[in-house]
Design a protein around this motif. Structure first.
Motif, PDB file in Angstrom:
ATOM      1  N   LEU A 155     156.307 -43.354  73.542  1.00 39.56           N
ATOM      2  CA  LEU A 155     156.006 -44.596  72.371  1.00 39.56           C
ATOM      3  C   LEU A 155     156.850 -45.801  72.438  1.00 39.56           C
ATOM      4  CD1 LEU A 155     154.480 -41.761  69.756  1.00 39.56           C
ATOM      5  CD2 LEU A 155     153.007 -43.995  70.861  1.00 39.56           C
ATOM      6  N   SER A 156     158.164 -45.172  72.536  1.00 37.81           N
ATOM      7  CA  SER A 156     159.207 -46.474  72.506  1.00 37.81           C
ATOM      8  C   SER A 156     158.748 -47.203  74.042  1.00 37.81           C
ATOM      9  CB  SER A 156     160.459 -45.238  73.401  1.00 37.81           C
ATOM     10  OG  SER A 156     160.715 -44.627  73.841  1.00 37.81           O
ATOM     11  N   VAL A 157     158.274 -46.680  75.439  1.00 38.27           N
ATOM     12  CA  VAL A 157     157.982 -47.087  76.452  1.00 38.27           C
ATOM     13  C   VAL A 157     156.898 -48.301  75.971  1.00 38.27           C
ATOM     14  CG1 VAL A 157     157.024 -47.312  79.220  1.00 38.27           C
ATOM     15  CG2 VAL A 157     159.208 -45.670  78.267  1.00 38.27           C
ATOM     16  N   VAL A 158     155.777 -47.644  75.413  1.00 43.18           N
ATOM     17  CA  VAL A 158     154.846 -48.601  75.170  1.00 43.18           C
ATOM     18  C   VAL A 158     155.261 -49.809  74.297  1.00 43.18           C
ATOM     19  CG1 VAL A 158     152.916 -48.782  74.177  1.00 43.18           C
ATOM     20  CG2 VAL A 158     153.154 -46.950  75.400  1.00 43.18           C
ATOM     21  N   TRP A 159     156.466 -49.257  73.480  1.00 38.46           N
ATOM     22  CA  TRP A 159     156.780 -49.876  72.761  1.00 38.46           C
ATOM     23  C   TRP A 159     157.418 -51.974  73.709  1.00 38.46           C
ATOM     24  CZ3 TRP A 159     161.857 -51.936  71.793  1.00 38.46           C
ATOM     25  CH2 TRP A 159     162.332 -52.631  71.050  1.00 38.46           C
ATOM     26  N   LEU A 160     158.717 -50.927  73.991  1.00 40.76           N
ATOM     27  CA  LEU A 160     159.077 -51.964  74.775  1.00 40.76           C
ATOM     28  C   LEU A 160     157.923 -53.386  75.735  1.00 40.76           C
ATOM     29  CD1 LEU A 160     162.243 -53.005  76.737  1.00 40.76           C
ATOM     30  CD2 LEU A 160     161.614 -51.500  77.985  1.00 40.76           C
ATOM     31  N   VAL A 161     157.095 -52.457  76.546  1.00 36.23           N
ATOM     32  CA  VAL A 161     155.964 -53.404  77.021  1.00 36.23           C
ATOM     33  C   VAL A 161     155.672 -54.374  76.341  1.00 36.23           C
ATOM     34  CG1 VAL A 161     153.575 -53.379  77.799  1.00 36.23           C
ATOM     35  CG2 VAL A 161     154.859 -51.880  78.525  1.00 36.23           C
ATOM     36  N   VAL A 162     155.238 -53.975  74.932  1.00 33.70           N
ATOM     37  CA  VAL A 162     154.771 -54.648  73.751  1.00 33.70           C
ATOM     38  C   VAL A 162     154.865 -55.695  73.427  1.00 33.70           C
ATOM     39  CG1 VAL A 162     153.924 -54.887  71.547  1.00 33.70           C
ATOM     40  CG2 VAL A 162     152.788 -53.107  72.811  1.00 33.70           C
ATOM     41  N   LEU A 211     157.669 -57.192  75.567  1.00 33.73           N
ATOM     42  CA  LEU A 211     158.273 -57.946  75.788  1.00 33.73           C
ATOM     43  C   LEU A 211     157.308 -59.594  76.130  1.00 33.73           C
ATOM     44  CD1 LEU A 211     158.969 -55.966  78.929  1.00 33.73           C
ATOM     45  CD2 LEU A 211     160.542 -57.605  77.537  1.00 33.73           C
ATOM     46  N   PHE A 212     156.313 -58.960  75.657  1.00 34.54           N
ATOM     47  CA  PHE A 212     155.032 -60.007  75.390  1.00 34.54           C
ATOM     48  C   PHE A 212     155.033 -60.714  74.229  1.00 34.54           C
ATOM     49  CE2 PHE A 212     154.485 -57.557  79.382  1.00 34.54           C
ATOM     50  CZ  PHE A 212     154.351 -57.973  80.093  1.00 34.54           C
ATOM     51  N   SER A 213     155.506 -59.810  73.642  1.00 35.73           N
ATOM     52  CA  SER A 213     155.194 -60.802  71.449  1.00 35.73           C
ATOM     53  C   SER A 213     156.767 -61.297  71.438  1.00 35.73           C
ATOM     54  CB  SER A 213     155.244 -58.798  70.589  1.00 35.73           C
ATOM     55  OG  SER A 213     155.189 -59.812  69.543  1.00 35.73           O
ATOM     56  N   ASP A 214     156.401 -62.688  70.489  1.00 32.58           N
ATOM     57  CA  ASP A 214     157.913 -63.048  69.440  1.00 32.58           C
ATOM     58  C   ASP A 214     158.805 -62.274  68.694  1.00 32.58           C
ATOM     59  OD1 ASP A 214     157.533 -64.822  71.552  1.00 32.58           O
ATOM     60  OD2 ASP A 214     155.981 -65.833  70.691  1.00 32.58           O
ATOM     61  N   ASP A 215     157.810 -61.453  67.768  1.00 34.41           N
ATOM     62  CA  ASP A 215     158.304 -59.984  67.433  1.00 34.41           C
ATOM     63  C   ASP A 215     157.672 -59.481  67.089  1.00 34.41           C
ATOM     64  OD1 ASP A 215     159.256 -59.510  64.807  1.00 34.41           O
ATOM     65  OD2 ASP A 215     156.835 -59.969  63.628  1.00 34.41           O
ATOM     66  N   PRO A 216     158.490 -58.542  67.932  1.00 34.98           N
ATOM     67  CA  PRO A 216     158.630 -56.725  68.164  1.00 34.98           C
ATOM     68  C   PRO A 216     158.277 -55.833  67.388  1.00 34.98           C
ATOM     69  CG  PRO A 216     160.147 -57.309  69.337  1.00 34.98           C
ATOM     70  CD  PRO A 216     160.127 -59.226  68.588  1.00 34.98           C
ATOM     71  N   PRO A 217     157.458 -55.135  67.161  1.00 33.43           N
ATOM     72  CA  PRO A 217     156.900 -54.099  66.165  1.00 33.43           C
ATOM     73  C   PRO A 217     158.130 -53.818  65.314  1.00 33.43           C
ATOM     74  CG  PRO A 217     155.267 -53.418  67.806  1.00 33.43           C
ATOM     75  CD  PRO A 217     156.057 -54.523  68.435  1.00 33.43           C
ATOM     76  N   LEU A 218     158.449 -53.524  63.740  1.00 34.32           N
ATOM     77  CA  LEU A 218     159.636 -52.831  64.034  1.00 34.32           C
ATOM     78  C   LEU A 218     159.322 -51.351  63.273  1.00 34.32           C
ATOM     79  CD1 LEU A 218     159.852 -55.111  60.306  1.00 34.32           C
ATOM     80  CD2 LEU A 218     161.215 -55.351  62.308  1.00 34.32           C
ATOM     81  N   ILE A 219     157.912 -50.910  63.396  1.00 33.67           N
ATOM     82  CA  ILE A 219     157.652 -49.189  64.037  1.00 33.67           C
ATOM     83  C   ILE A 219     159.079 -48.211  65.067  1.00 33.67           C
ATOM     84  CG2 ILE A 219     155.970 -49.402  65.366  1.00 33.67           C
ATOM     85  CD1 ILE A 219     154.292 -47.464  63.941  1.00 33.67           C
ATOM     86  N   GLY A 220     159.134 -49.988  65.367  1.00 34.11           N
ATOM     87  CA  GLY A 220     159.576 -49.419  67.458  1.00 34.11           C
ATOM     88  C   GLY A 220     160.980 -48.584  66.556  1.00 34.11           C
TER      89      GLY A 220
END
Length: 786
Positions: free
Chosen positions: A36-43, A45-54
């Motif tokens: 899930l952490s890797v998925v969060w990283l991918v998201v 990288l392509f998002s201006d505002d990374p999800p705080l759930i990470g």
């Protein structure tokens, strides 16, 4: 009752499966969080505002890893050292989880660059690493000396300086806008991580006995991933405004769960064979010098601003490594010195072993192996001058039994020293064991060898001091001259034969081997074997020679004499079988049979003849019998069984049987205390007869036949015979003249003062029935017609 396979499963097996299943679930959960952490990283990288759930993922991952480490340290699956270690790891992981929470707070509310961490966050991360390090160092492993701990500390310092130098060089430009505090925080976390890596790898190589090596390697990989990931994130922070905690912490926790799983699997397997530490040097210090030196060259060539810091780091690493090297050289020198000392001790020990292998432990004399070697060499050189001598101490067993083994050992040592001091130069002196010594005479003729033995015999008769006791000993000695073709074993055998011949002739003398001794020895062995059979099958019988009063020829007593009628050989004389019985020890049961039979016959005569029965019956007792402790008790038992009054029995002993023999003298006193009469047989032939009269409880002196044979001719024999009767009268002893064969001898003895005699003039040895017939006649007398 139906028993299923599940019921047969032991409680221990179920206990094993439960924690292993939980650990496998923990591993799966940790892997899921890492994914899930890797998925969060991918998201991100392509998002201006990374999800705080990470930021929830690091906390979740650390809780899963901490739970697994805590379970690995439960009492059901771990011993005490392993339990404590994994619980330290669990606490350290919890602290890292707290650090990730603080890191998230920095990201959301710190107002700093996202890749930086606050001093508080770094402190929490470092506390987690420190707790793991403390748990690691508390594992009981190979005991380390102070020098080993110093080297370990130098290695840690080398790692710290090297890591900090490289980290400073890499991170300093990236934190130029963030202030010095952020830089030091990053350096501390990265440096601490690499120190953990080094510590875990070092312990894995040295071994602990409690933690699995592969598990330690995975823990080291955990530190490497954390430290390396942190350094990498710091390097790219200028390009990616992205926190590394949501990815790095779950990945680190996944590797930690792998280490926990590996430890748990190893706990239910046979421990792998321990690998001894090799002597190979550690390459880490030299690698540190190489890397920092290379970094210094690069920064100097590029003209970097931090060249001074790199130079300081390189010099510090060099000093640390040089210090470690000096310690190693000092330790090597000490090791070489200890090795030299051990080699010297080993050489001395080897010499001791060689000496023990070739010498007697008690006396220090050569042993049989050396004797055989030297004898073989001497025979090869000149057999005509070689002689082998076997020396056996007389009555040593009595001394050993009565005074104790300590006195016996001291006596053997003193005799060894006296023998060594009184033999020709070049003589090999050996001890075969017990009280037997062997001499190898290398030079001289047989006559010269005999002369040397005469001198040695005289020296051995001198009193020997042993543990405060002055002991007088004698030795029976056999000499075997060598000839062409003889071997060491054959010479020793001949010396043994000659020594036994000397014993049969009396104590304190030597005998030179002669070929006919082998024939006599073999003949005596055959006679002894037949005698044993004869004793068991009733081939032996007793004859009785009367002891008479010279004045009227009346019978005073009788002497029991044993005779043997062999089924094939016919009559065998005592002169033939008594020596064989003495040599083999058969004289003891033979003497017991003679004593019992004579006492029973004396009782029968008393019952049949009344007052005409012999006043006493005399039984000859050998030296071997007297040396048997408890002989007096055997005499008392025979008297009790047969009903014979003690004063009706006379025990006849020779001078040589009791002279200087403590056991024999003690037994005689005990026999005398029973009321039995003691007669000293063959009196006058020994070399200490007069001395014996003061110590031996004698009642009767039996004057030897050698003084009787020529008593009618006057001269020396008559003088000695007259002196002996005066001694007997003066000591109030009964004197009996032995071997009287003529009336003239009887008359001469009577004029000298003798009142009792025995011999062929009166009667030959008679069967018991004939003795009874003669004594049953009224006014029975034995006179010239006997």
């Amino acid at each position: 009752m139906i028993v299923t396979g599940a019921d047969l499963t032991s409680t221990d097996e179920r206990a094993e499966r439960v924690p292993r299943r939980r650990l496998t679930r923990n591993l799966a959960a940790s892997a899921t969080v890492a994914l899930l952490s890797v998925v969060w990283l991918v998201v991100a990288l392509f998002s201006d505002d990374p999800p705080l759930i990470g930021w929830v993922l690091p906390l979740t991952a650390t809780l899963i890893a901490a739970w697994g480490a805590w379970r690995a340290g439960t009492p059901q699956t771990a011993d005490m050292p392993r339990r404590y270690f994994w619980r330290y790891v669990a606490v350290g992981v919890v602290l890292i989880g707290c650090g990730s929470v603080s890191n998230g707070y920095d990201y959301l509310h710190g107002g700093q660059y996202t890749s930086q961490v606050s001093a508080l966050t770094s402190a929490i991360y470092l506390c987690g690493l420190l707790v793991m390090m403390v748990g690691l160092l508390r594992i009981p492993g190979t005991r380390r000396s102070r020098a080993e701990w110093t080297r370990f500390g130098l290695d840690i310092a080398t790692v710290i300086v090297t890591v900090l130098t490289f980290s400073w060089h890499l991170l300093h430009p990236k934190f130029a806008n963030g202030g010095l505090g952020g830089t030091w925080s990053a350096l501390a976390v990265v440096g601490g991580g690499f120190i953990c890596v080094f510590a875990f790898v070092k312990v894995a190589f040295t071994g602990t006995g409690a933690i699995d090596r592969r598990s330690l390697h995975l823990l080291a990989l955990t530190g490497a991933v954390g430290a390396g990931g942190g350094a990498f994130a710091s390097l790219v922070a200028a390009f990616l405004d992205l926190a590394n905690g949501p990815v790095l912490v779950p990945v680190v926790c996944l590797v930690l769960c792998l280490a926990v799983d590996r430890q748990q699997r190893a706990a239910f397997q046979a421990p792998p064979p321990s690998r001894p530490l090799s002597g190979r040097p550690s390459v880490m210090p030299y690698a540190a010098v190489l890397f920092t030196g290379t970094l210094l060259l690069v920064t100097a060539q590029d003209g970097a601003e931090d060249i001074l810091a790199v130079a300081v780091g390189a010099v510090t690493v060099t000093v640390l490594v040089a210090t470690r090297q000096m310690m190693a050289l000092r330790d090597n020198a000490a090791l070489v010195s200890r090795l030299d000392a051990r080699l010297y001790e080993l050489g001395e020990y080897q010499q001791q072993l060689n000496h023990q292998a070739t010498h007697d432990e008690l006396t220090g004399l050569a042993n049989r192996a050396v004797l055989n070697r030297d004898t073989t060499e001497a025979l090869a050189a000149d057999p005509a001058q070689v002689g082998v001598v076997l020396i056996d101490l007389d009555n040593f067993k009595i001394i050993n039994d009565e005074l104790g083994h300590a006195v016996g050992d001291a006596l053997l040592t003193a005799v060894a020293a006296r023998i060594s001091a009184n033999v020709p130069a070049g003589t090999t002196v050996a001890r075969l064991g017990g009280d037997e010594y062997v001499l190898l005479l290398r030079t001289g003729s047989t006559a010269e060898h005999e002369a040397a033995l005469i001198r040695l015999t005289e020296q051995l008769r001198r009193p020997v001091s042993a543990c405060g006791h002055d002991l007088v000993i004698e030795a029976s000695i056999g000499l075997a001259p060598a000839g062409a073709g003889d071997t060491a074993e054959e010479l020793l055998r001949r010396a043994d034969v000659a020594m036994y011949e000397a014993k049969s002739q009396g104590r304190g003398r030597y005998v030179v081997y002669a070929p006919d001794m082998d024939q006599r020895g073999a003949e005596q062995a055959r006679i002894a074997a037949d005698l044993r059979v004869g004793l068991d099958t009733g081939q032996l019988h007793l004859l009785y020679q009367p002891i008479v009063a010279i004045a009227d020829g009346s019978v005073y007593g009788v002497e029991a004499l044993v005779r043997w009628t062999h089924p094939q050989r016919g009559p065998v004389g005592p002169v033939d079988f008594i020596p064989a019985a003495e040599r083999t020890g058969l004289i003891v049961p033979l003497g017991a049979w003679i004593l019992g039979e004579a006492c029973r016959q004396a009782v029968r005569w008393q019952q049949e003849l009344g007052d005409r029965a012999p006043r006493t019956v005399s039984v000859n007792v050998s030296a071997r019998q007297l040396r048997e402790a408890g002989f007096a008790a055997d005499v008392a038992a025979v008297l009790l069984q047969t009903g014979l009054a003690p004063d009706r029995l006379t025990v006849e002993v020779t001078e040589t049987a009791v002279f200087d023999d403590g056991t024999a003298m003690a037994e005689l006193h005990a026999i005398k205390a029973l009321g039995v009469t003691i007669a000293l047989d063959d009196f006058g032939t020994g070399h200490s007869s007069l001395g014996l009269l003061r110590t031996c409880p004698v009642d009767t002196l039996k004057v030897d036949k050698s003084f009787v044979d020529n008593v009618t001719q006057g001269g020396q024999h008559a003088v000695v015979a007259e002196a002996l009767i005066h001694i007997s009268n003066g000591l109030q002893l009964r004197a009996v003249a032995e071997g009287v064969e003529t009336a003239e001898q009887a008359d001469a003895l009577y004029r000298l003062g003798y009142r009792y005699a025995q011999g062929y003039h009166y009667a030959r040895p008679l069967p018991a029935a004939e003795v009874g017939q003669r004594l049953s006649q009224p006014a029975s007398r034995l006179s010239h017609s006997g």
